[in-house]
Motif scaffolding. Structure first.
Motif, PDB file in Angstrom:
ATOM      1  N   ASP A 234      26.976  45.685  46.469  1.00 22.10           N
ATOM      2  CA  ASP A 234      27.947  45.067  47.368  1.00 22.10           C
ATOM      3  C   ASP A 234      27.989  43.584  47.036  1.00 22.10           C
ATOM      4  OD1 ASP A 234      29.671  44.443  49.410  1.00 22.10           O
ATOM      5  OD2 ASP A 234      28.141  44.499  50.980  1.00 22.10           O
ATOM      6  N   GLY A 235      29.091  43.133  46.456  1.00 19.16           N
ATOM      7  CA  GLY A 235      29.186  41.745  46.055  1.00 19.16           C
ATOM      8  C   GLY A 235      30.500  41.490  45.361  1.00 19.16           C
ATOM      9  N   ALA A 236      30.623  40.345  44.728  1.00 18.10           N
ATOM     10  CA  ALA A 236      31.897  39.990  44.102  1.00 18.10           C
ATOM     11  C   ALA A 236      31.701  38.950  43.015  1.00 18.10           C
ATOM     12  CB  ALA A 236      32.869  39.459  45.152  1.00 18.10           C
ATOM     13  N   ILE A 237      32.709  38.877  42.135  1.00 20.95           N
ATOM     14  CA  ILE A 237      32.829  37.836  41.120  1.00 20.95           C
ATOM     15  C   ILE A 237      33.898  36.856  41.593  1.00 20.95           C
ATOM     16  CG2 ILE A 237      33.495  37.342  38.735  1.00 20.95           C
ATOM     17  CD1 ILE A 237      32.593  40.233  38.070  1.00 20.95           C
ATOM     18  N   LEU A 238      33.610  35.556  41.506  1.00 23.46           N
ATOM     19  CA  LEU A 238      34.566  34.513  41.870  1.00 23.46           C
ATOM     20  C   LEU A 238      34.851  33.662  40.645  1.00 23.46           C
ATOM     21  CD1 LEU A 238      32.585  34.998  44.491  1.00 23.46           C
ATOM     22  CD2 LEU A 238      33.880  33.089  45.428  1.00 23.46           C
ATOM     23  N   LEU A 239      36.118  33.488  40.309  1.00 25.99           N
ATOM     24  CA  LEU A 239      36.513  32.709  39.146  1.00 25.99           C
ATOM     25  C   LEU A 239      37.499  31.626  39.559  1.00 25.99           C
ATOM     26  CD1 LEU A 239      37.073  35.672  36.660  1.00 25.99           C
ATOM     27  CD2 LEU A 239      35.049  34.228  36.843  1.00 25.99           C
ATOM     28  N   ASP A 240      37.173  30.410  39.202  1.00 21.75           N
ATOM     29  CA  ASP A 240      38.074  29.280  39.428  1.00 21.75           C
ATOM     30  C   ASP A 240      39.376  29.517  38.659  1.00 21.75           C
ATOM     31  OD1 ASP A 240      39.206  26.709  39.617  1.00 21.75           O
ATOM     32  OD2 ASP A 240      37.992  25.986  37.936  1.00 21.75           O
ATOM     33  N   THR A 241      40.507  29.189  39.282  1.00 16.04           N
ATOM     34  CA  THR A 241      41.803  29.418  38.632  1.00 16.04           C
ATOM     35  C   THR A 241      42.566  28.105  38.462  1.00 16.04           C
ATOM     36  OG1 THR A 241      42.957  29.799  40.728  1.00 16.04           O
ATOM     37  CG2 THR A 241      41.961  31.712  39.658  1.00 16.04           C
ATOM     38  N   THR A 242      43.360  28.040  37.399  1.00 17.55           N
ATOM     39  CA  THR A 242      44.192  26.862  37.135  1.00 17.55           C
ATOM     40  C   THR A 242      45.677  27.178  37.267  1.00 17.55           C
ATOM     41  OG1 THR A 242      44.200  27.374  34.767  1.00 17.55           O
ATOM     42  CG2 THR A 242      42.493  25.872  35.563  1.00 17.55           C
ATOM     43  N   ASN A 243      46.009  28.459  37.394  1.00 17.71           N
ATOM     44  CA  ASN A 243      47.412  28.880  37.502  1.00 17.71           C
ATOM     45  C   ASN A 243      47.446  30.049  38.474  1.00 17.71           C
ATOM     46  OD1 ASN A 243      49.936  30.270  37.070  1.00 17.71           O
ATOM     47  ND2 ASN A 243      50.145  29.219  35.102  1.00 17.71           N
ATOM     48  N   SER A 244      47.803  29.776  39.719  1.00 23.56           N
ATOM     49  CA  SER A 244      47.740  30.805  40.756  1.00 23.56           C
ATOM     50  C   SER A 244      48.692  31.962  40.482  1.00 23.56           C
ATOM     51  CB  SER A 244      48.023  30.189  42.131  1.00 23.56           C
ATOM     52  OG  SER A 244      49.307  29.594  42.156  1.00 23.56           O
TER      53      SER A 244
ATOM     54  N   GLY B 146      41.230  49.018  47.027  1.00 27.69           N
ATOM     55  CA  GLY B 146      41.373  50.275  46.313  1.00 27.69           C
ATOM     56  C   GLY B 146      40.250  51.252  46.612  1.00 27.69           C
ATOM     57  N   ALA B 147      40.194  52.302  45.794  1.00 27.35           N
ATOM     58  CA  ALA B 147      39.196  53.344  45.981  1.00 27.35           C
ATOM     59  C   ALA B 147      37.796  52.806  45.682  1.00 27.35           C
ATOM     60  CB  ALA B 147      39.510  54.524  45.049  1.00 27.35           C
ATOM     61  N   GLY B 148      36.800  53.455  46.297  1.00 25.20           N
ATOM     62  CA  GLY B 148      35.414  53.056  46.057  1.00 25.20           C
ATOM     63  C   GLY B 148      35.040  51.730  46.680  1.00 25.20           C
ATOM     64  N   GLY B 149      35.869  51.248  47.619  1.00 24.77           N
ATOM     65  CA  GLY B 149      35.545  49.985  48.279  1.00 24.77           C
ATOM     66  C   GLY B 149      35.852  48.755  47.463  1.00 24.77           C
ATOM     67  N   VAL B 150      36.584  48.887  46.339  1.00 28.22           N
ATOM     68  CA  VAL B 150      36.901  47.752  45.481  1.00 28.22           C
ATOM     69  C   VAL B 150      38.060  46.957  46.069  1.00 28.22           C
ATOM     70  CG1 VAL B 150      37.759  47.094  43.194  1.00 28.22           C
ATOM     71  CG2 VAL B 150      36.040  48.893  43.413  1.00 28.22           C
ATOM     72  N   ALA B 151      37.998  45.624  45.931  1.00 26.94           N
ATOM     73  CA  ALA B 151      39.071  44.763  46.437  1.00 26.94           C
ATOM     74  C   ALA B 151      39.270  43.586  45.490  1.00 26.94           C
ATOM     75  CB  ALA B 151      38.742  44.273  47.843  1.00 26.94           C
ATOM     76  N   LEU B 152      40.522  43.094  45.444  1.00 26.98           N
ATOM     77  CA  LEU B 152      40.875  41.966  44.588  1.00 26.98           C
ATOM     78  C   LEU B 152      41.805  41.040  45.358  1.00 26.98           C
ATOM     79  CD1 LEU B 152      41.569  44.904  43.009  1.00 26.98           C
ATOM     80  CD2 LEU B 152      41.505  43.396  41.028  1.00 26.98           C
TER      81      LEU B 152
ATOM     82  N   VAL C 279      41.613  33.872  46.795  1.00 34.17           N
ATOM     83  CA  VAL C 279      41.079  33.296  48.023  1.00 34.17           C
ATOM     84  C   VAL C 279      40.706  31.841  47.771  1.00 34.17           C
ATOM     85  CG1 VAL C 279      39.339  33.472  49.840  1.00 34.17           C
ATOM     86  CG2 VAL C 279      40.153  35.550  48.688  1.00 34.17           C
ATOM     87  N   HIS C 280      41.444  30.944  48.414  1.00 31.23           N
ATOM     88  CA  HIS C 280      41.110  29.525  48.353  1.00 31.23           C
ATOM     89  C   HIS C 280      40.989  29.029  46.915  1.00 31.23           C
ATOM     90  CE1 HIS C 280      40.181  26.320  51.187  1.00 31.23           C
ATOM     91  NE2 HIS C 280      39.292  25.839  50.331  1.00 31.23           N
ATOM     92  N   GLY C 281      41.875  29.519  46.044  1.00 31.51           N
ATOM     93  CA  GLY C 281      41.881  29.084  44.655  1.00 31.51           C
ATOM     94  C   GLY C 281      40.955  29.848  43.736  1.00 31.51           C
ATOM     95  N   PHE C 282      40.231  30.840  44.259  1.00 30.45           N
ATOM     96  CA  PHE C 282      39.344  31.650  43.442  1.00 30.45           C
ATOM     97  C   PHE C 282      39.905  33.060  43.301  1.00 30.45           C
ATOM     98  CE2 PHE C 282      36.257  28.564  45.179  1.00 30.45           C
ATOM     99  CZ  PHE C 282      35.688  28.111  43.996  1.00 30.45           C
ATOM    100  N   ALA C 283      39.901  33.593  42.075  1.00 28.63           N
ATOM    101  CA  ALA C 283      40.178  35.009  41.874  1.00 28.63           C
ATOM    102  C   ALA C 283      38.902  35.750  42.226  1.00 28.63           C
ATOM    103  CB  ALA C 283      40.568  35.277  40.427  1.00 28.63           C
ATOM    104  N   VAL C 284      38.987  36.630  43.222  1.00 24.33           N
ATOM    105  CA  VAL C 284      37.805  37.341  43.723  1.00 24.33           C
ATOM    106  C   VAL C 284      37.966  38.826  43.424  1.00 24.33           C
ATOM    107  CG1 VAL C 284      36.352  37.823  45.729  1.00 24.33           C
ATOM    108  CG2 VAL C 284      37.571  35.632  45.569  1.00 24.33           C
ATOM    109  N   ILE C 285      36.978  39.408  42.741  1.00 23.95           N
ATOM    110  CA  ILE C 285      36.993  40.819  42.388  1.00 23.95           C
ATOM    111  C   ILE C 285      35.634  41.398  42.754  1.00 23.95           C
ATOM    112  CG2 ILE C 285      37.384  42.505  40.548  1.00 23.95           C
ATOM    113  CD1 ILE C 285      38.739  40.318  38.943  1.00 23.95           C
TER     114      ILE C 285
END
Length: 585
Positions: free
Chosen positions: A161-171, A200-206, A209-215
């Motif tokens: 249970d967790g996520a990857i957060l990536l800073d974005t330069t082009n929303s 989505g399935a399996g509890g996955v979400a994308l 959020v606040h300038g971060f791509a969260v997966i």
């Protein structure tokens, strides 16, 4: 030979695998890399059980050092591209960095596992580290998406249970990427606290959020939304802030543990089996203390700075690297010709080291070993007397623990014929350590080993043990060194005991010791020095380089020269243990 075990292999996997979770996805960028973006730790909940952060697009010297280190360790021209698999949802096609990610990726990234202190978080961290270990050292190729419930859960399988957060330069480009990934996952649009995302399935979400791509998992994405809306972030947690205030120069990525996020490994002989081995090793490394591990590539070296804080709980176990000055002093007194020198600090540190090795399922009494030499057989026999000294029992505490001072391991020589190796422990009570020789010998005899009395010059008590799995006798002795200090020695043969008590020169005067001190810098005195070419040459010479226990690590070992470690104290109560590995050209 004391270090090349399944446990040691997993420790290396943990060091380099956890570091790989926090290295550039971009192939190390260049001089045109964008300015440094926002810190993902400000959007990660303070309750995270594990957090890894990284500079995704380094520039200048950091970029070239990161690329060189990755190439040396993996033997791949573009060592970071396979990390793209962490962003690829199950069922989605392979990603292309230049097409799918580069148009929107910023400079900062983070990964977290939710729920510090919970049993599910401990299992999730174990599962995540185990998959990293397999991907980095197991040769399985691309790293897989690490979060969500398994598609076909096996018995005991746990989705992190967790996520990857990536800073974005082009929303706009980031949202396009997330929508494309969501379509492959069969996700649907939803929202939480006014923030739209795809679930989505399996509890996955994308979502963005606040300038971060969260997966990640939906619950973790919601926690990121809560944090950006005002809940306590990890960046402001006292332990995290204190450790990050001491960030070393040249850091590429780091891994943070709050102390309670991964359960301390059991001290029993059966601990550490199964998929939780890397997690338990991390516990042995960090103990129960808040820990931040920084990855620092440089010209010709790669370093790990393991920073720890004292635990708020007095009973929390110390980490394997907590020996400090005691470990360094013990190493400095070892024989000068040693190509393996490992300081273990006090008796408690010796016990932790034994547990780190003996927790492998195949270790223990090597009665089931096939004929001939094997790593497991050697270690099982060599560690048996140490396990007796450090076991948690009323009699051991009474008869052994009270006199166990700092200890150190050494190995010297170039082949089996002239190999000298052993564990040397300072005695705090000569009478008790002298009596311990007979008591340990009696326990080994009762376990089935052939034991006889021995007479070794310079010792007050000695016994010779012919253990299964060892081609030469294991001598256990208590004697005095040239300075009059009583030492308890467990050595491979009489010559090893004699060298431990009266070396022709001390390791502190050896060129390798001085080189290690210079490499560590900052005034740290070496508590570990391992010359890998010599060690690998010895293993090859006695036919153990292809032992299944270490075979997967040999290519990594051949990429390195000397591994050194030493500990120093920083401001704010932070203790830093620096581990530096030289890279072959």
């Amino acid at each position: 030979m004391f270090l090349r075990t399944p446990r040691a292999r997993r420790l290396a996997a943990l060091f380099f695998g956890a570091a790989a979770a926090a290295v550039p996805l971009s192939g190390c960028g260049g001089s045109s890399s964008p300015a440094k973006g926002p810190d993902p730790a400000r959007a990660v909940p303070a309750s995270a059980a594990l957090y890894a952060g990284a500079t995704l697009r380094p520039s200048g010297a950091l970029a070239s050092s990161a690329r060189a280190a990755g190439q040396a360790l993996t033997h791949q021209s573009d060592p970071y591209r396979r990390l793209l698999g962490a962003l690829q949802l199950p069922g989605a096609p392979a990603l292309d960095f230049n097409r799918d990610v580069s148009p929107w990726l910023g400079t900062q990234g983070g990964l977290f596992v939710s729920g510090a202190g919970t049993s599910h978080a401990r299992a999730a961290v174990a599962s995540l580290l185990s998959s990293l270990e397999q991907a980095i050292l197991g040769g399985s190729g691309q790293i897989s998406f690490p979060f969500g419930a398994p598609a076909a859960p096996a018995a005991g399988a746990v989705g992190a249970d967790g996520a990857i957060l990536l800073d974005t330069t082009n929303s706009h480009a980031a949202e396009t990427f997330l929508h494309e990934q969501a379509a492959h996952a069969g996700a649907h649009a939803t929202s939480y606290r006014g923030v739209s995302f795809q679930a989505g399935a399996g509890g996955v979400a994308l979502g963005l959020v606040h300038g971060f791509a969260v997966i990640g998992t939906e619950s973790a994405l919601r926690a990121v939304i809560d944090t950006t809306a005002g809940a306590a972030p990890l960046a402001s947690a006292p332990s995290y802030a204190a450790l990050r205030a001491a960030v070393p120069a040249g850091e590429l990525g780091h891994v943070y543990l709050p102390g309670e996020g991964v359960a301390p490994a059991s001290t029993g002989a059966s601990a550490g089996t199964g998929t939780g081995s890397a997690s338990q090793l991390l516990s042995l490394l960090a103990g129960g203390t808040p820990t931040d591990i920084s990855l620092i590539p440089a010209a010709g070296t790669i370093a790990l700075d393991v920073d720890t804080l004292p635990s708020a709980a007095p009973s929390a176990p110390a980490g394997l690297l907590a020996g400090g000055a005691e470990a360094s002093r013990a190493v400095s007194e070892l024989p000068g010709e040693s190509f393996v020198a490992v300081g273990l600090g006090s008796g408690a540190s010796i016990g932790r080291f034994v547990h780190a090795l003996s927790a492998t399922a195949s270790l223990g009494r090597p009665g089931s070993e096939a004929p001939g030499l094997s790593i497991n057989g050697l270690l099982g026999a060599a560690l048996a007397p140490v396990s007796i000294l450090t076991e948690e029992s009323a009699s051991a505490r009474r008869e052994f623990h009270s006199w166990l001072g700092p200890g150190a391991l050494f190995a010297s020589g170039s082949g089996l014929a002239d190999l000298r190796a052993g564990l040397v422990i300072d005695s705090r009570n000569p009478a008790l350590s002298r009596a311990a020789v007979a008591k340990v010998a009696a326990r080994l005899r009762a376990a089935g080993d052939s034991v006889s009395a021995a007479s070794i010059p310079g010792t007050d008590a000695a016994a010779s043990v012919q253990a299964r799995g060892l081609p030469i006798a294991l001598d256990i002795a208590d004697g005095r060194d040239s300075r009059g200090q009583t030492k308890f020695v467990i050595g491979l043969g009489e010559a090893s005991v004699a060298e431990a008590l009266n070396p022709s020169s001390a390791f502190a005067a050896a060129p390798s010791y001085a080189a290690a001190a210079a490499q560590l810098g900052g005034g740290a005195q070496p508590s570990l020095v391992v010359q890998l070419p010599t060690l690998l040459s010895l293993l090859e010479g006695i036919g153990l380089a292809e032992d299944p226990t270490i075979r997967g690590l040999v290519p990594l070992g051949r990429a390195l020269t000397t591994v050194s470690a030493g500990t120093s104290r920083l401001s704010g109560g932070v203790q830093r243990t620096r581990v530096v590995a030289g890279l072959r050209g």
